[in-house]
Design a protein around this motif. Structure first.
Motif: not given
Ligand SMILES: Cc1cc2nc3c(=O)[nH]c(=O)nc-3n(C[C@H](O)[C@H](O)[C@H](O)COP(=O)(O)OP(=O)(O)OC[C@H]3O[C@@H](n4cnc5c(N)ncnc54)[C@H](O)[C@@H]3O)c2cc1C
Ligand code: FES
Ligand code: FES
Lengths: 274, 158
Positions: A26, A28, A34, A46, A89, A98-99, A104, A106, A111-112, A150, A156, B43, B62
């Motif tokens: 998976v 990360y 996740l 990653l 926002r 970190r996000g 966002n 993938c 709601k992304a 994918l 990606l 969360e 997280m």
């Molecule tokens: C408290 C809280 C509030 C949040 N508020 C919002 C908000 O307001 N708006 C919003 O849009 N989101 C929100 N989120 C969701 C989240 O933070 C976002 O979607 C964030 O961008 C996810 O990115 P990540 O790097 O943490 O993803 P990860 O958790 O690491 O991965 C998410 C998914 O993408 C896949 N993935 C990641 N990178 C790749 C790659 N390069 N190639 C292939 N697959 C990949 C992973 O396998 C997984 O399936 C919130 C989350 C939390 C915990």
């Protein structure tokens, strides 16, 4: 590269793609989607790959590394304002640190918030595997809620954002409160004119269906028209959306969210003199 | 193949043998007994588990352990040995910004992350800086005042 008993920490993108092709892993990135579930998983980490954390401008095209977190992108001068407005926002500083934008995308949630902007601005995604790469329009990437095209061996690796015409935008996110609010409805509209005629219309709706919604066939009604002509077409234009938008049920009623969509669409036209 | 993840924890080279997909929060509390890192939601919503990773605020619930391989992790236990912490601690006390205390380790880490990037924040910037940290007791105003005061009293420290 570090091979863990359960997981992999690659040092280069080439290593990551090789692991991806040979193992059930998976990907990360920031973990902020996740780790909600935090199931024991074999992660392909990653988050230390600098190859995925670059932002590069090539003429009118901005290449955004999917591994860039929101804080990096908010601080980057080449990232357009409309994308920044959506990203600032998202959640709180800790989550934005970190996000990533790639996560966002993938994660494939309707709601992304960054995905909404990428839809309206005709972004494309580069998907890579050891076998090669393909570039797909963002709309073709999603096949449903949490579902994408994918492949198991792909990652990606690039987000291609055409920068032209993004300065005049209309963006609105409706959440329950100011900080930490997930979108109940999010809307972005772009309208450009050239020599008095509309050269681009894009209206995208987030958080109301299984994917972001955008109706190119309706947008086409206004292309090539003057603002006066567009104003005359406005009732017919709005009627199309009134018919097409069917929000799926959520925490907030479908009727409410549909009304908000229509109000935002009308206000977007209004703000452009239509 | 290895079952060892190496990283710096509160300034010391360390290693963990937990599952790389485990929450850093659980590893810090259970393997390293750093119980100043609190768990309020798992969360990403409350900030009680806030730590600083490579200079950036993070919710340790997280974060998967494997992702901090090679990183620098600081918890309230390490931070409380610094001069900056002293300034924050004095200011929090001065404004009675602590009631039950559960949110405070996370609040202090968020305060540090804010001041280290922005030594002279406005009230609005302070509120934004702690916007991911929930406090059910204080109503936030005393905390905001304390951070403002620490930034003034700690002139030159950040
Ligand atoms: C408290 C809280 C509030 C949040 N508020 C919002 C908000 O307001 N708006 C919003 O849009 N989101 C929100 N989120 C969701 C989240 O933070 C976002 O979607 C964030 O961008 C996810 O990115 P990540 O790097 O943490 O993803 P990860 O958790 O690491 O991965 C998410 C998914 O993408 C896949 N993935 C990641 N990178 C790749 C790659 N390069 N190639 C292939 N697959 C990949 C992973 O396998 C997984 O399936 C919130 C989350 C939390 C915990
Ligand atoms: S326990 Fe991590 S944010 Fe609440
Ligand atoms: S002091 Fe009790 S939660 Fe903040």
């Amino acid at each position: 590269m570090v091979t863990l008993r359960n997981g992999y920490i690659p040092e280069t993108l080439a290593e990551a793609l090789k692991i991806r092709s040979e193992n059930q892993v998976v990907p990360y990135a920031g973990g902020t989607d996740l780790m909600i579930k935090a199931q024991p998983s074999s992660y392909l980490f990653l988050n230390k790959l600098s190859a995925l954390q670059k932002v590069e401008q090539d003429g009118d095209m901005l290449h955004i590394g999917p591994g860039c977190n929101y804080t990096m992108l908010l601080n980057h001068p080449a990232v357009p304002k409309v994308l920044k407005e959506a990203m600032i926002r998202i959640a709180s500083p800790a989550t934005r640190n970190r996000g990533t934008i790639g996560g966002n995308i993938c994660n494939a949630s309707p709601k992304a918030d960054s995905v909404l902007i990428l839809y309206a601005s005709d972004a494309e995604l580069k998907l890579s595997s050891i076998a090669g790469e393909r570039i797909v329009p963002i709309e073709e990437f999603f096949t449903g809620r949490g579902k994408t095209i994918l492949r198991e061996d792909e990652l990606l690796t690039d987000i291609r954002l055409p920068l032209k015409g993004l300065d005049d935008y209309y963006y609105y996110k409706v959440g329950a409160r100011r900080a930490m609010a997930i979108s109940r409805v999010a809307f972005v509209g772009l309208l450009n004119t050239e020599n008095g005629k509309i050269s681009r219309v894009a209206a995208a709706f987030g958080a109301i269906s299984d994917t972001v919604l955008r109706f190119r066939e309706f947008e086409a009604m206004l292309l090539g028209k003057t603002l006066a002509e567009a104003t005359a077409l406005k009732p017919a234009f709005l009627a199309k959306y009134q018919e097409a938008i069917v929000p799926i049920r959520g925490r907030v009623s479908a009727e409410y969210r549909k009304q908000v969509c229509m109000n935002l669409l009308a206000d977007f036209l209004n703000s452009n003199g239509i | 193949m290895t079952d060892t993840i190496r990283f710096r924890l509160n300034g010391e080279e360390t290693e963990s043998h937990s599952d790389p997909s485990a929450r850093l929060l659980d590893v810090l509390r259970e393997e390293f007994l750093l119980t100043g890192v609190k768990c309020g939601c798992k969360e990403g919503e409350c900030g009680a588990c806030s730590v600083i990773i490579d200079g950036q605020l993070a919710n340790s619930c997280m974060v998967a352990l494997g992702s901090v391989s090679g990183s620098d992790v600081m918890t309230i236990e390490g931070y409380s040995k610094t001069k900056r912490y002293q300034k924050l601690s004095e200011a929090y006390a001065e404004f009675s910004a602590v009631q039950c205390g559960f949110c405070i380790p996370g609040m202090v880490m968020a305060s540090e992350a804010l001041l280290s990037h922005n030594p002279h924040p406005t009230e609005e910037e302070i509120r934004e800086g702690i916007s991911g940290n929930l406090c059910r007791c204080t109503g936030y105003s005393a905390i905001v005042s304390a951070i403002k005061k620490a930034s003034e009293n700690g002139e030159g420290l950040w």
